[in-house]
Design an enzyme around this catalytic site. Sequence first.
Site, short mmCIF file in Angstrom:
data_model
loop_
_atom_site.label_atom_id
_atom_site.label_comp_id
_atom_site.label_asym_id
_atom_site.label_seq_id
_atom_site.Cartn_x
_atom_site.Cartn_y
_atom_site.Cartn_z
N GLY A 18 0.84 -1.16 -0.19
CA GLY A 18 0.08 0.00 0.01
C GLY A 18 0.89 1.26 -0.01
O GLY A 18 0.27 2.29 -0.04
N GLY A 20 2.75 2.40 -2.30
CA GLY A 20 2.86 2.81 -3.84
C GLY A 20 4.21 2.39 -4.70
O GLY A 20 4.58 2.97 -5.31
N LYS A 21 4.65 1.11 -4.22
CA LYS A 21 5.59 0.76 -5.12
C LYS A 21 5.33 0.46 -6.55
O LYS A 21 6.21 0.91 -7.50
CB LYS A 21 5.85 -1.01 -4.50
CG LYS A 21 6.31 -0.82 -3.15
CD LYS A 21 6.91 -2.40 -2.80
CE LYS A 21 5.76 -3.39 -2.97
NZ LYS A 21 4.57 -3.22 -2.04
N THR A 22 4.02 0.01 -6.68
CA THR A 22 3.81 -0.54 -8.21
C THR A 22 3.64 1.05 -9.03
O THR A 22 4.16 1.19 -10.12
CB THR A 22 2.59 -1.29 -8.45
OG1 THR A 22 2.77 -2.45 -7.68
CG2 THR A 22 1.95 -1.39 -9.81
N SER A 23 3.06 1.85 -8.45
CA SER A 23 2.85 3.22 -8.99
C SER A 23 3.84 3.68 -9.33
O SER A 23 4.48 4.38 -10.48
CB SER A 23 1.91 4.00 -8.34
OG SER A 23 0.50 3.58 -8.00
N ASP A 45 4.18 -8.70 -7.87
CA ASP A 45 3.30 -8.25 -6.90
C ASP A 45 2.01 -9.07 -6.90
O ASP A 45 1.18 -8.96 -8.10
CB ASP A 45 2.99 -6.70 -6.84
CG ASP A 45 2.09 -6.47 -5.54
OD1 ASP A 45 1.65 -7.16 -4.92
OD2 ASP A 45 2.31 -5.21 -5.15
N THR A 501 -4.29 -1.86 -2.53
CA THR A 501 -3.36 -2.82 -2.34
C THR A 501 -3.77 -3.40 -0.89
O THR A 501 -4.07 -4.44 -0.55
CB THR A 501 -2.01 -2.41 -2.31
OG1 THR A 501 -1.71 -2.14 -3.36
CG2 THR A 501 -1.12 -3.47 -1.57
#
Length: 569
Positions: A18, A20-23, A45, A501
């Site tokens: 949650g 913001g790794k993916t963003s 992920d 997430t």
Amino acid sequence: MNFLDNAPRILFFTGKGGVGKTSTACASAVYLAGRGEKVLLVSTDPASNIDEVLATPLSGEPTAIRDVENLFALNIDPRAAAAAYRARAIDPYRGILPDAVLENMEEQLSGACTLEIAAFDGFTELLVGNEKTADFDRIIFDTAPTGHTLRLLSLPKAWTGFVADSTTGSSCLGPLAALEKQTRMYAQAVETLADESQTRLVLVTRPEAASIKEASRTSEELAALGITNQHLVVNGQFVATDLTDPVAVALASRAETALSAMPENLRQLALTTIPLAPVLPVGLEGLRRFFAPQIDTSITQVAAIDSVQGDELEQFIEELAASGRGAVMTMGKGGVGKTSIAAMIARRLAEKGHPVTLTTTDPAAHVADAAGQVPAHLLRVERIDPVVEIERYRKEVLSEATELDDDGRALLEEDLRSPCIEEIAVFQAFARTVHQADDRITVIDTAPTGHTILLLDAAQSYHKEVLKRGDAHSDEVTGLLPRLRDPAFTRLLICTLPEATPVHEAADLQEDLKRAGITPAGWVVNQCLQPLAVTDPLLVARRAREAVYLREVADTHASRVFILPWQER
């Protein structure tokens, strides 16, 4: 974007769910491709919505991203990787070992450790280099393995030797023979991660105490392995623009307080700060604006109309009070507020005159303060110390491992530091606590996961396979699973936040519990802006966006939803 300046070829993004790794990873990939670099983005992920974010259906092969020249992406499905890993580990034993033993092995390989190892197994080949990655200028991974996983993979003992010598025949990863052929490639992967000329590890966090604490722990674990090429990204930095909005002022103050208390090991890292975005950066235009977000007021006004009404948590507490006994468990990922929710429920029950026990395994949780001033004879506050329980468990297991050589013992000691072991080590303390709920209401933060419960209920007796404890067949332990499966005795609450997430991870947790035959009593969505009359433009936009996830919870996941407003913690 300081963390992209003079960066090596490989970038790893890691952090708790949650943050913001993916963003951040996707926005970085779009940015670098825009500079003319040929970029491969790799995601492992399980809660990732990378296909939606990039507006392109992905597979396990590099796929060109629509409307972004030079950008390719692939999505390694960790669940599929874990299924393949289980097959490699178990299939050789089919027809040789009894079905009951095979069932036990299946459950051994259903935990978070196996999922992480299996995902790492999938992208290790990409990391060390193969035909898929040879033509790319830049490779970006979302997400990196934890320090525990890397230590486990870097140990020199041959996995088959460990299994043959082990007194248990298994570990939190189950039979480790399936890893034997991969050890050389794993060692090369760890070397690549530690080489700052090849790799930079980007630690992503939010300006919140729990996220910063997790980032600090991860940084220390990686540094202990020689992976010091780290860069810290604080994502979601909020600055209030409407100082008449008390929520905005409080939110900004909380972020400032958390950052001012940042541990010293993180202060020594290079730092990049990214502003809080009004909505998630879905689509290419959102990703291009990620590092300088803007508020789209037209979308805000439309979306704000769609709100979701939840049940009243006070009614749930009244139902608990009417029963006068049983257990209440709050479950969820770190940082969602399950400890404060547990304390609030315990306090309200005690205020109604009911004897209540409140217990937690969080060593940093000030549950007594959170519970407030309630007469001691009504509210008993306890704490299960995981450090004490784990150390006791480790000593007992190691005392039985007399036949292992030095390498085998090192592997076993690392295995005993895994998250799975912590769950099992505190399990008996949970069992004792739940047993006490016959004559009072017991509120527990947090409960064992469905995987742990099934592990303890597996065939071939968990006494030998898991607990390795002399009192494994006590009434408290043997009677726990029926109590957890009884909805009239145990009410389990899944706690989450109104974000992508945390909601998806909570849904995975619910499926895990269902495998163990346990149905949650409801979901608590914490720290919501929906019930509040915010006026700060950015918070108004985020309030509108919450409706998407609240509706997903209400329509797809939960039979009962409790919405708690944001409050300063």
